[in-house]
Design an enzyme around this catalytic site. Structure first.
Site, PDB file in Angstrom:
ATOM      1  N   SER A 128       0.856  -1.188   0.000  1.00 56.11           N
ATOM      2  CA  SER A 128       0.000   0.000   0.000  1.00 56.11           C
ATOM      3  C   SER A 128       0.890   1.235   0.000  1.00 56.11           C
ATOM      4  O   SER A 128       1.795   1.350   0.838  1.00 56.11           O
ATOM      5  CB  SER A 128      -0.898   0.009   1.248  1.00 56.11           C
ATOM      6  OG  SER A 128      -1.701  -1.151   1.293  1.00 56.11           O
ATOM      7  N   CYS A 136      -7.082  -1.166   7.324  1.00 59.33           N
ATOM      8  CA  CYS A 136      -5.912  -1.698   6.611  1.00 59.33           C
ATOM      9  C   CYS A 136      -5.030  -2.479   7.582  1.00 59.33           C
ATOM     10  O   CYS A 136      -4.773  -2.036   8.705  1.00 59.33           O
ATOM     11  CB  CYS A 136      -5.107  -0.564   5.977  1.00 59.33           C
ATOM     12  SG  CYS A 136      -3.685  -1.163   5.020  1.00 59.33           S
ATOM     13  N   ASP A 196      -8.358  -2.817   3.037  1.00 57.96           N
ATOM     14  CA  ASP A 196      -7.145  -3.136   2.285  1.00 57.96           C
ATOM     15  C   ASP A 196      -6.337  -4.028   3.226  1.00 57.96           C
ATOM     16  O   ASP A 196      -5.539  -3.547   4.027  1.00 57.96           O
ATOM     17  CB  ASP A 196      -6.381  -1.850   1.940  1.00 57.96           C
ATOM     18  CG  ASP A 196      -5.102  -2.122   1.150  1.00 57.96           C
ATOM     19  OD1 ASP A 196      -4.865  -3.287   0.785  1.00 57.96           O
ATOM     20  OD2 ASP A 196      -4.338  -1.172   0.920  1.00 57.96           O
ATOM     21  N   TRP A 238      -4.428  -8.018   4.265  1.00 56.52           N
ATOM     22  CA  TRP A 238      -3.625  -9.131   3.770  1.00 56.52           C
ATOM     23  C   TRP A 238      -3.528 -10.195   4.861  1.00 56.52           C
ATOM     24  O   TRP A 238      -3.711  -9.927   6.042  1.00 56.52           O
ATOM     25  CB  TRP A 238      -2.228  -8.642   3.382  1.00 56.52           C
ATOM     26  CG  TRP A 238      -1.502  -7.918   4.467  1.00 56.52           C
ATOM     27  CD1 TRP A 238      -0.765  -8.451   5.485  1.00 56.52           C
ATOM     28  CD2 TRP A 238      -1.448  -6.486   4.664  1.00 56.52           C
ATOM     29  NE1 TRP A 238      -0.260  -7.466   6.286  1.00 56.52           N
ATOM     30  CE2 TRP A 238      -0.653  -6.252   5.806  1.00 56.52           C
ATOM     31  CE3 TRP A 238      -1.979  -5.385   3.968  1.00 56.52           C
ATOM     32  CZ2 TRP A 238      -0.389  -4.968   6.288  1.00 56.52           C
ATOM     33  CZ3 TRP A 238      -1.718  -4.119   4.450  1.00 56.52           C
ATOM     34  CH2 TRP A 238      -0.930  -3.915   5.592  1.00 56.52           C
TER      35      TRP A 238
END
Length: 614
Positions: free
Chosen positions: A394, A566, A611, A613
């Site tokens: 990002s 995020c 966002d 992961w």
């Protein structure tokens, strides 16, 4: 849709199976190759196809080929998005009204249950093709990366092929099929100007850079800043700045920068020594199928050293099919038997593969070190290893403030595995070592920008709540910079609230000075920081959210706030979502089902964005 004709290619090369893949990391492409290789065992001939390269509207003509079958290995990327190469195909499926009657198909979906939109693209592809009139030859396969994708795939294809045989009335052939897909060509007299040295597509593209820059033609961005962000010794958190001057690369706050890393030189050397190979030998691996659209597994001609450094993933855990294919090169019969057991076709084999490879985290080098009689030819090993993929980060800056540079915030991955070996993350350690010296030659990073839907609201006056512990703060540095710039331009900027988390205030409070300056200037209207280990009881961002529940609910329900999350998908993102559900129940007086649906609607409308992961 524009593109080549896969129907004409299938007719010309006498193929009846086409396997399309939507792949971001190479796994779906790898599975597709394995299915095409399997097809030979049943007297069928297949081709692997990237949907981005073909005219997918031709699917309706597939019945013109006798006993034809289209298989789709479709990965879901991020929060329910198609992979880059499958975006056009996905758009076509959504818009087309063409009948696919007579088309036979099967789908295997790849996803990660950590993410809320698990396997969305595989499921949609399966449903949509059936809606358009195509005939499903076998049930949708579901692969979960968070569990054991390899096992899921093998389990599915073991049932898939018998179903295909029954449907088309064919049987497995008794002919011995070669397992090799490529043949080795060694070059003895070749100009080094004709040899790839790490370029992805065009030879010499790193020496002579030409616009435009993208996934196949990355820009070599000089590293102009590389500094450690934290004070603790146990971890290394870093901030890098890449110079994109003269590249014509544009980006928005929230986009991702993709970087192409290189493997550790010492690991490459150890592989060469273990297999007794001169790594500077110039080679080409040429496809035995002269009609294949993919003539080489990676750019050729090149050296073994370049292939192992830039093109092949030597640190990922090898799939069971790779190990089974290498078993023939073990001179010790006990070692050979052990390897063959790991084909995941039996409960014993699955358990062995899980414990010996996955749990122990053995990459190909450690497999070779722990099985001393295993001596595969280097060219066969290179044929079997997956491609080294780009890593996505990002972007931690705003182009409004930093138009000629892209900032990265990342944590260096390094830990000890169960075998006592130290594992080092490929990309983060490679970036860490991009040290700036006094010499005029600056280290560089091959990169390009991947656009994202993680965006600030178009209207600056709308309030935003950002939740990003650890390196999850990266995109929010860009968001905050942009809100500060807009405020300087005289625009009305809404409330800008940040929830950040780290372990210790005095060790890893990332961007502390910058954030406090933004708060002092009134850009950040709230700076909420959870220091998880500075007190007896751990405090995380979700605890601070709960503490401010009345105010947050007022923003959510009455002020049209945009919420951004995020960071870690496995725990943090789920806990944050659960906390918002609890706030809706406690303050908004909704039932649990109503709270879940409420935030689902916020996600659909773009007011709740992630966002994350795993």
């Amino acid at each position: 849709m524009q593109g080549a004709s896969f129907i004409e290619k299938m007719k010309k090369t006498d193929r009846n199976i086409v396997v399309f893949y939507g792949s971001q990391t190479g796994t779906a492409e790898g599975f597709s190759n394995r299915l095409v290789k399997d097809a030979r065992d049943y007297g069928m001939k297949g081709m692997v196809a990237d949907p981005k390269e073909y005219d997918m509207s031709e699917l309706c003509h597939l019945p013109e080929i006798t006993n034809s079958l289209a298989v789709f290995c479709m990965a879901t990327y991020g929060e329910g998005e198609p992979t880059d190469n499958a975006q056009d195909f996905y758009n076509w499926m959504q818009s087309t009204g063409n009948s696919l009657e007579g088309v036979h198909f099967a789908v295997f979906g790849l996803g990660n249950k950590t993410y809320e939109q698990f396997n969305t693209i595989g499921i949609y592809t399966d449903q949509r093709l059936a809606e358009l009139g195509a005939t499903r030859v076998f049930d949708l396969g579901i692969g979960d990366e968070n569990n054991n994708m390899e096992e899921d795939f093998i389990s599915w294809k073991q049932r898939f092929w018998p179903a295909v045989c029954e449907f088309f009335g064919v049987q497995a052939t008794e002919e011995e099929c070669s397992s090799r897909q490529y043949e080795l060509v060694v070059h003895h007299n070749i100009s080094m100007n004709e040899v790839y040295t790490g370029e992805l597509d065009c030879l010499m593209s790193f020496q002579i850079q030409k616009l435009p820059f993208d996934a196949n033609n990355p820009f070599l961005a000089p590293v102009i800043v590389n500094r450690k962000l934290n004070k603790g010794r146990s971890r290394h958190l870093m901030h890098l700045e890449l110079d994109i001057s003269g590249s014509n690369i544009s980006y928005n706050a929230g986009d991702h920068v993709a970087v192409y890393p290189a493997n550790d030189v010492s690991l490459v050397n150890r592989l060469g020594e273990r297999l007794g190979v001169n790594l500077d030998t110039v080679i080409t691996l040429k496809n035995l199928d002269v009609d294949s659209s993919k003539m080489y597994p990676f750019p050729c001609p090149t050296t073994y050293r370049t292939a192992l450094t830039h093109y092949l993933d030597i640190t990922s855990l090898p799939h069971s099919n790779v190990l089974v294919e290498l078993a023939q090169y073990a001179s010790d019969l006990k070692e050979q038997e052990t390897i063959r057991k790991m084909d995941c076709s039996s409960a014993e084999g699955k358990a062995l593969y899980h414990s010996w490879v996955l749990d122990a985290e053995r990459d190909i080098l450690t497999v070779l070190e722990d099985l001393p009689s295993l001596h595969p030819p280097m060219d066969h090993l290179c044929e079997l290893l997956p491609r080294l993929q780009a890593r996505y980060y990002s972007i931690a800056s705003s182009a409004k403030v930093h138009p000629t540079s892209i900032h990265i915030c990342a944590a260096v991955v390094e830990y000890t595995t169960k075998t006592g070996r130290v594992f080092k993350g490929v990309a983060t350690n490679w970036l860490k070592n991009k040290v700036i010296t006094d010499s005029c030659l600056r280290p560089s990073v091959p990169m390009y920008v991947r656009k994202s839907q993680f965006r600030l609201p178009f209207t600056a006056s709308k309030p935003v709540v950002m939740i990003g512990p650890g390196t999850g703060i990266a995109p929010f540095m860009g968001f905050i910079q942009e809100r500060a710039w807009l405020k300087e331009q005289g625009e009305e900027v809404g409330e800008t609230i940040l929830y950040f988390g780290c372990r210790h205030r005095n060790e890893d409070f990332l961007y502390q000075e910058e954030l406090q300056e933004f708060e002092k200037a009134g850009v950040l209207t709230q700076l909420n920081v959870a220091f998880s280990r500075d007190q007896r009881h751990k405090v995380y961002v979700q605890h601070l959210l709960k503490k401010n529940k009345e105010y947050l609910w007022k923003l959510i329900h009455f002020s049209n706030v945009h919420i951004y999350v995020c960071g870690d998908a496995h725990n943090m993102a789920r806990d944050v979502k659960a906390t918002f559900h609890a706030i809706a129940e406690e303050v908004g007086e909704l039932s649990h089902a109503e709270a879940v649906d409420y935030f689902k609607q916020l996600t659909i409308s773009g007011h709740y964005s992630q966002d994350v992961w795993s």
